[in-house]
Design a protein around this motif. Structure first.
Motif, PDB file in Angstrom:
ATOM      1  N   VAL A 259       0.832  -1.200   0.000  1.00 13.82           N
ATOM      2  CA  VAL A 259       0.000   0.000   0.000  1.00 13.82           C
ATOM      3  C   VAL A 259       0.870   1.255   0.000  1.00 13.82           C
ATOM      4  O   VAL A 259       0.581   2.234  -0.700  1.00 13.82           O
ATOM      5  N   ALA A 260       1.967   1.228   0.766  1.00  9.76           N
ATOM      6  CA  ALA A 260       2.888   2.374   0.794  1.00  9.76           C
ATOM      7  C   ALA A 260       3.523   2.594  -0.572  1.00  9.76           C
ATOM      8  O   ALA A 260       3.722   3.738  -1.009  1.00  9.76           O
ATOM      9  N   LEU A 261       3.857   1.505  -1.256  1.00 12.96           N
ATOM     10  CA  LEU A 261       4.431   1.624  -2.598  1.00 12.96           C
ATOM     11  C   LEU A 261       3.435   2.278  -3.550  1.00 12.96           C
ATOM     12  O   LEU A 261       3.799   3.143  -4.350  1.00 12.96           O
ATOM     13  N   ILE A 262       2.164   1.869  -3.464  1.00 11.56           N
ATOM     14  CA  ILE A 262       1.140   2.471  -4.321  1.00 11.56           C
ATOM     15  C   ILE A 262       1.037   3.975  -4.052  1.00 11.56           C
ATOM     16  O   ILE A 262       1.017   4.789  -4.980  1.00 11.56           O
ATOM     17  N   THR A 263       1.005   4.348  -2.784  1.00 10.61           N
ATOM     18  CA  THR A 263       0.923   5.770  -2.426  1.00 10.61           C
ATOM     19  C   THR A 263       2.135   6.530  -2.954  1.00 10.61           C
ATOM     20  O   THR A 263       2.014   7.644  -3.494  1.00 10.61           O
ATOM     21  N   ASP A 264       3.310   5.926  -2.819  1.00 12.78           N
ATOM     22  CA  ASP A 264       4.544   6.558  -3.278  1.00 12.78           C
ATOM     23  C   ASP A 264       4.528   6.769  -4.785  1.00 12.78           C
ATOM     24  O   ASP A 264       4.893   7.833  -5.285  1.00 12.78           O
TER      25      ASP A 264
ATOM     26  N   LEU B 285       3.970  10.110  -9.683  1.00 16.18           N
ATOM     27  CA  LEU B 285       3.415  10.295 -11.023  1.00 16.18           C
ATOM     28  C   LEU B 285       2.637  11.592 -11.153  1.00 16.18           C
ATOM     29  O   LEU B 285       2.467  12.101 -12.275  1.00 16.18           O
ATOM     30  N   ARG B 286       2.163  12.132 -10.050  1.00 16.77           N
ATOM     31  CA  ARG B 286       1.535  13.457 -10.140  1.00 16.77           C
ATOM     32  C   ARG B 286       2.544  14.519 -10.561  1.00 16.77           C
ATOM     33  O   ARG B 286       2.186  15.501 -11.210  1.00 16.77           O
ATOM     34  N   ARG B 287       3.804  14.307 -10.208  1.00 20.23           N
ATOM     35  CA  ARG B 287       4.863  15.250 -10.584  1.00 20.23           C
ATOM     36  C   ARG B 287       5.589  14.840 -11.853  1.00 20.23           C
ATOM     37  O   ARG B 287       6.196  15.687 -12.515  1.00 20.23           O
ATOM     38  N   HIS B 288       5.554  13.542 -12.192  1.00 19.32           N
ATOM     39  CA  HIS B 288       6.279  13.033 -13.359  1.00 19.32           C
ATOM     40  C   HIS B 288       5.350  12.150 -14.190  1.00 19.32           C
ATOM     41  O   HIS B 288       5.544  10.928 -14.287  1.00 19.32           O
ATOM     42  N   PRO B 289       4.340  12.725 -14.802  1.00 22.21           N
ATOM     43  CA  PRO B 289       3.325  11.923 -15.497  1.00 22.21           C
ATOM     44  C   PRO B 289       3.825  11.194 -16.731  1.00 22.21           C
ATOM     45  O   PRO B 289       3.124  10.320 -17.242  1.00 22.21           O
ATOM     46  N   GLY B 290       5.006  11.505 -17.196  1.00 20.39           N
ATOM     47  CA  GLY B 290       5.537  10.835 -18.375  1.00 20.39           C
ATOM     48  C   GLY B 290       6.376   9.615 -18.075  1.00 20.39           C
ATOM     49  O   GLY B 290       6.951   9.021 -19.000  1.00 20.39           O
ATOM     50  N   ASP B 291       6.446   9.202 -16.825  1.00 19.80           N
ATOM     51  CA  ASP B 291       7.304   8.081 -16.416  1.00 19.80           C
ATOM     52  C   ASP B 291       6.568   6.758 -16.677  1.00 19.80           C
ATOM     53  O   ASP B 291       5.795   6.269 -15.853  1.00 19.80           O
ATOM     54  N   ASP B 292       6.846   6.168 -17.841  1.00 27.47           N
ATOM     55  CA  ASP B 292       6.120   4.944 -18.230  1.00 27.47           C
ATOM     56  C   ASP B 292       6.393   3.791 -17.282  1.00 27.47           C
ATOM     57  O   ASP B 292       5.502   2.973 -16.993  1.00 27.47           O
ATOM     58  N   ALA B 293       7.636   3.692 -16.775  1.00 22.26           N
ATOM     59  CA  ALA B 293       7.974   2.574 -15.891  1.00 22.26           C
ATOM     60  C   ALA B 293       7.206   2.654 -14.576  1.00 22.26           C
ATOM     61  O   ALA B 293       6.758   1.637 -14.035  1.00 22.26           O
ATOM     62  N   SER B 294       7.044   3.871 -14.061  1.00 25.64           N
ATOM     63  CA  SER B 294       6.293   4.024 -12.810  1.00 25.64           C
ATOM     64  C   SER B 294       4.814   3.711 -13.003  1.00 25.64           C
ATOM     65  O   SER B 294       4.169   3.137 -12.125  1.00 25.64           O
TER      66      SER B 294
END
Length: 468
Positions: A61-66, A71-80
């Motif tokens: 759950v912490a990983l999902i939150t992280d 992704l809110r700051r880096h929306p182009g990160d396909d791997a994330s």
């Protein structure tokens, strides 16, 4: 009724393997100047995924939150996006919450939008395969998995996804070949757990138990070890050893106190040992933690066997009214045994037409046909369910009852008795019925059936005559 169901811990291992495919991208964040600080929850989940292990649920759950925050700051990160999608799928699987699956699909599709499949985004494609498997869409899971395997046949994380898909489609030889390739490419608790499931499906009980014990020894996290102990408990239960199963589920619950599969397993073991009140307590806890369709059906049938018909009906209605990703077999068995066998036939014929031809679907379709008054057609499917290799007391009981309806007393007697040998406690409703049926059929006759009797010798001609 555990013998009817694909192990949820095995499925979760497959989803976790997909999560592992992105983990290396984030491990370097743990490295810095000076002594490393202890990893936080999200980092622990990433490290567990890189090792091919299950993360603790709070860490997941912490990983999902992280990842959502990143992704809110880096929306182009396909791997994330791909990692987030895989994490949603795993959380949905481990909590039995289908609401996570649309979130997973949106994240995985976004990953492909940022980096299309043509540019090598195999992780998102693999995530979509795992998601399709979690939803019970085996054809789509197979398509995504085979696409990834073709592009990178040495990517070990694709093989658990393919094994689930092939098994769901009834392509067991392909599933076995995928297992052989997985063992060549990777090792560890995930692979040994998968091997245990493959051996179980072939009826190799001792090999399955040995592989499951290996998985316990190799598990690197508490969650992984709990899943491995639960698998050992399932194997003991299916052998009709409730005391051993109870100990193994107890070991899992010592590690993860609310482990859903272990709570359900302990509930059925307690019922078999004559402790129904304790069993109901654990069923309530299991359903609060992991409300799977097969658990609702099994708990309801325990209530019914105890004469608590109102509580049983409440669980049956909850099953009928729920939204399930993989509930067709449980719903069909509910309808077949509790008032709507024609609806069960319709449901299972639709599954069969979709290409979902696993032993579970074959068994449920055969049973629904029998309960609808069509035992001759039912027997074909019952044979498919029992002849593949899995030693299932429930499947064998169903076949025996179908044969009894057809007047095939010898095969019926043999299969009903075999069901009780496999696991005399296999169902709080059906195991007593199997025992009654064996008693009614009685002992086999002393004389051979007519078709097996030796031919009487021809009379000898009188002395002095020549045979014509």
């Amino acid at each position: 009724m555990k013998t009817q169901n694909v192990s949820r811990t095995v499925l979760a291992a497959g989803v976790g393997a997909v999560l592992a495919a992105t983990a290396l991208l984030y491990v370097p964040q743990l490295v810095g100047e000076g002594p490393p600080s202890p990893p936080g929850p999200a980092e622990r989940a990433t490290i567990a995924a890189h090792a091919g292990a299950q993360a603790a649920l709070p860490d997941l759950v912490a990983l999902i939150t992280d990842r959502e925050k990143w992704l809110r700051r880096h929306p182009g990160d396909d791997a994330s996006w791909a990692e987030l999608g895989a994490a949603y799928t795993e959380r949905g699987t481990r909590l039995g919450d289908v609401q996570d699956y649309p979130r997973a699909e949106r994240a995985l599709r976004r990953s492909l939008a940022e980096r299309p499949a043509a540019r090598g985004n195999l992780t998102a494609q693999l995530g979509l395969g795992a998601l399709a498997g979690a939803r019970g869409d085996w054809k789509t899971a197979k398509e995504w998995g085979e696409r990834v395997r073709k592009a990178d046949p040495r990517r070990w994380t694709v093989y658990p996804v393919l094994m689930d898909a092939y098994s769901g489609l009834g392509e067991y030889e392909a599933a076995r070949k995928a297992m052989e390739t997985l063992e060549k490419l990777h090792s560890g608790a995930v692979v040994r757990g998968r091997a245990a499931g493959a051996y179980r499906d072939r009826g190799w009980r001792e090999d399955a138990d040995a592989a499951a014990l290996d998985a316990v020894a190799l598990a690197r996290t508490g969650a992984d070890k709990a899943a491995s102990f639960a698998r050992l408990g399932d194997l003991a239960w299916e052998r009709g050893e409730p005391d051993e199963a109870l100990a193994r589920y107890g070991a899992a619950l010592t590690l993860v106190s609310d482990h859903g599969p272990s709570l359900a397993g302990r509930a059925r073991a307690l019922a078999a040992l004559g402790r129904p009140e304790d069993a109901l307590r654990d069923w309530r806890a299991a359903l609060a933690r992991l409300p799977l369709p097969e658990y609702l059906l099994e708990a309801g049938e325990l209530y019914e066997s105890m004469g608590l018909d109102g509580d049983a009906r409440a669980l049956y209605e909850r099953l009928r009214g729920g939204t399930w990703a993989r509930g067709e077999v449980a719903l069909a068995l509910l309808d077949a045994d509790h008032g709507a066998p024609a609806a069960a036939v319709t449901r299972m014929r639709a599954e069969w037409a979709r290409g979902h031809r696993s032993v579970r679907v074959a068994d449920a379709l055969g049973w629904a046909l029998y309960r609808s008054g069509k035992p001759k057609e039912a027997l074909e499917f019952a044979k498919r369910a029992t002849d593949e290799g899995l030693r299932s007391a429930m499947f064998t009981y169903h076949r025996g009852e179908i044969e009894r309806a057809l007047g095939e007393q010898g095969p019926a007697r043999r299969h009903l008795a075999e069901a009780l040998r496999i696991n005399p406690y296999f169902s709080p409703l059906h195991a007593p019925r199997a025992q009654d049926a064996v008693t009614t059929l009685g002992e086999p006759p002393d004389e051979l059936p007519e078709e097996l009797r030796p031919e009487a010798p021809s009379p000898r001609p009188p002395a002095g005559t020549r045979p014509s």
